[in-house]
Design a protein around this motif. Structure first.
Motif, PDB file in Angstrom:
ATOM      1  N   GLN A 158       0.870  -1.127  -0.001  1.00  0.00           N
ATOM      2  CA  GLN A 158      -0.094  -0.042  -0.019  1.00  0.00           C
ATOM      3  C   GLN A 158       0.776   1.453   0.007  1.00  0.00           C
ATOM      4  O   GLN A 158       0.538   2.096  -0.887  1.00  0.00           O
ATOM      5  CB  GLN A 158      -0.962   0.151   1.131  1.00  0.00           C
ATOM      6  N   THR A 216       2.631   1.796  -3.486  1.00  0.00           N
ATOM      7  CA  THR A 216       1.768   2.364  -4.317  1.00  0.00           C
ATOM      8  C   THR A 216       1.316   3.851  -4.238  1.00  0.00           C
ATOM      9  O   THR A 216       1.405   4.402  -5.242  1.00  0.00           O
ATOM     10  CB  THR A 216       0.372   1.560  -4.457  1.00  0.00           C
ATOM     11  N   ALA A 217       1.067   4.080  -2.971  1.00  0.00           N
ATOM     12  CA  ALA A 217       0.873   5.527  -2.544  1.00  0.00           C
ATOM     13  C   ALA A 217       1.971   6.459  -2.874  1.00  0.00           C
ATOM     14  O   ALA A 217       1.901   7.490  -3.450  1.00  0.00           O
ATOM     15  CB  ALA A 217       0.464   5.469  -1.128  1.00  0.00           C
ATOM     16  N   VAL A 273       2.347   9.372  -5.469  1.00  0.00           N
ATOM     17  CA  VAL A 273       2.447  11.013  -5.006  1.00  0.00           C
ATOM     18  C   VAL A 273       3.689  11.618  -5.751  1.00  0.00           C
ATOM     19  O   VAL A 273       3.692  12.676  -5.933  1.00  0.00           O
ATOM     20  CB  VAL A 273       2.585  10.919  -3.472  1.00  0.00           C
ATOM     21  N   ASN A 277       1.578  12.719   2.667  1.00  0.00           N
ATOM     22  CA  ASN A 277       0.517  12.607   1.652  1.00  0.00           C
ATOM     23  C   ASN A 277       0.012  11.034   1.567  1.00  0.00           C
ATOM     24  O   ASN A 277      -1.131  10.873   0.617  1.00  0.00           O
ATOM     25  CB  ASN A 277       0.918  13.262   0.189  1.00  0.00           C
ATOM     26  N   VAL A 278       0.742  10.180   2.471  1.00  0.00           N
ATOM     27  CA  VAL A 278       0.424   8.783   2.025  1.00  0.00           C
ATOM     28  C   VAL A 278      -0.036   8.312   3.635  1.00  0.00           C
ATOM     29  O   VAL A 278      -0.304   7.166   3.768  1.00  0.00           O
ATOM     30  CB  VAL A 278       1.446   8.100   1.750  1.00  0.00           C
ATOM     31  N   PRO A 281      -4.179   6.911   3.636  1.00  0.00           N
ATOM     32  CA  PRO A 281      -4.557   5.704   3.463  1.00  0.00           C
ATOM     33  C   PRO A 281      -4.175   4.600   4.140  1.00  0.00           C
ATOM     34  O   PRO A 281      -4.682   3.472   4.643  1.00  0.00           O
ATOM     35  CB  PRO A 281      -4.283   5.149   1.869  1.00  0.00           C
ATOM     36  N   ARG A 330     -11.812  10.420   3.725  1.00  0.00           N
ATOM     37  CA  ARG A 330     -10.726  10.491   2.751  1.00  0.00           C
ATOM     38  C   ARG A 330     -11.022  10.578   1.344  1.00  0.00           C
ATOM     39  O   ARG A 330     -10.493  11.536   0.694  1.00  0.00           O
ATOM     40  CB  ARG A 330      -9.780   9.353   2.774  1.00  0.00           C
TER      41      ARG A 330
END
Length: 286
Positions: free
Chosen positions: A168, A171-172, A176, A203-204, A207, A283
């Motif tokens: 996760q 990917t984030a 970004v 910014n991650v 999630p 979110r």
């Protein structure tokens, strides 16, 4: 003469107010209250029940619910309510120790994978290997090697969460890093780790918070399932899963042996799921 003004995009940190607001109403509030009530019951188990969860009570074999024994007694004369309350404490201690550890390790591995291509390929293959085994099959194999106990539960939960958080955050981060403000930082000479720390990680976080709440519900289920089949917390220590397992042979005499721990497991799982759904909805609405 025309003046051209250019601006450099800056990172906008995720809104914490939205997440906090989500936990103050609707599903989020219901989840917080549900988890809070159950957790407090576990913390104050010694105050709420007058019986020691390990002590056998003379003449109280499979007694039904009463004012003295809210959920009756089990097949070896122990108060079921006190064992359920203590089982809550044990379950939450394991879950709140294992899930953050798995999240931390997985996140660090996921971050490292975004920096180095070799590390990325290695991490993805390790994640594939872990995910190839169903959790309970992996738990049985581990218990056969290390022996059953709470340590086996912790290892299984940590191992189950590492690939989830690793993939996760990978990917984030990759998503970004394609944003204009990150490219602008790299153009002016910012190094990779500075960019990750100042622009990417803020910014991650959101999630990961949603996934953390969801993983707590999964951790509750894993602990209960492992103890149910006898490879988790070992007797005589009470566990929600082992209490359900012990009740199977005695349902005709005292069905509340199963009702109590089943309600608690369902409540914990539902509570964490409600929190995760509320955070996820907040979110998506930002």
């Amino acid at each position: 003469m025309t003046l051209e003004v250019t601006t450099t995009p800056v990172a906008v940190p995720p809104s914490r107010a939205g997440a906090l607001q989500a936990l103050r109403r609707g599903q989020g509030l219901a989840g917080v209250i549900l988890i809070g009530v159950i957790a407090l019951a576990g913390v104050f188990a010694g105050v709420l029940s007058a019986y020691d969860p390990l002590v056998q009570i003379p003449g109280a074999n499979l007694v039904g619910p009463s004012a003295d024994h809210w959920l009756g007694t089990d097949h070896i004369n122990r108060d079921v309510a006190s064992r359920v309350l203590t089982g809550i404490r044990i379950n939450l201690l394991i879950v709140f120790a294992a899930v953050p550890l798995g999240a931390l390790i997985g996140s660090l591995v996921g971050l490292a994978a975004t920096v180095n291509p070799i590390a990325d390929v290695t991490a993805q293959r390790v994640f594939d290997l872990i995910l190839a085994f169903p959790t309970l099959i992996f738990a049985i194999a581990l218990a056969a090697i290390t022996g059953p106990g709470w340590h086996a539960v912790v290892i299984v939960i940590v191992a189950a969460e590492i690939p989830i958080f690793g993939r996760q955050i990978r990917t984030a981060v990759l998503a970004v890093r394609e944003q204009p403000f990150v490219e602008a930082a790299e153009v002016i000479g910012a190094d990779t780790w500075w960019t990750l720390r100042k622009h990417v990680l803020p910014n991650v976080v959101e999630p990961l918070v949603v996934q953390f709440a969801l993983s707590l519900s999964v951790g509750v289920f894993i602990e209960a399932a492992m103890s149910f089949i006898g490879i988790g917390v070992r007797p005589p220590d009470p566990s929600l899963g082992s209490l359900i397992g012990d009740s199977i042979a005695n349902l005709e005499h005292n069905p509340f042996m199963a009702v109590g721990p089943l309600v608690v497991v369902a409540g914990l799982t539902l509570g964490f799921l409600l929190i995760a759904q509320a955070l996820g909805r907040a979110r998506r609405s930002v």
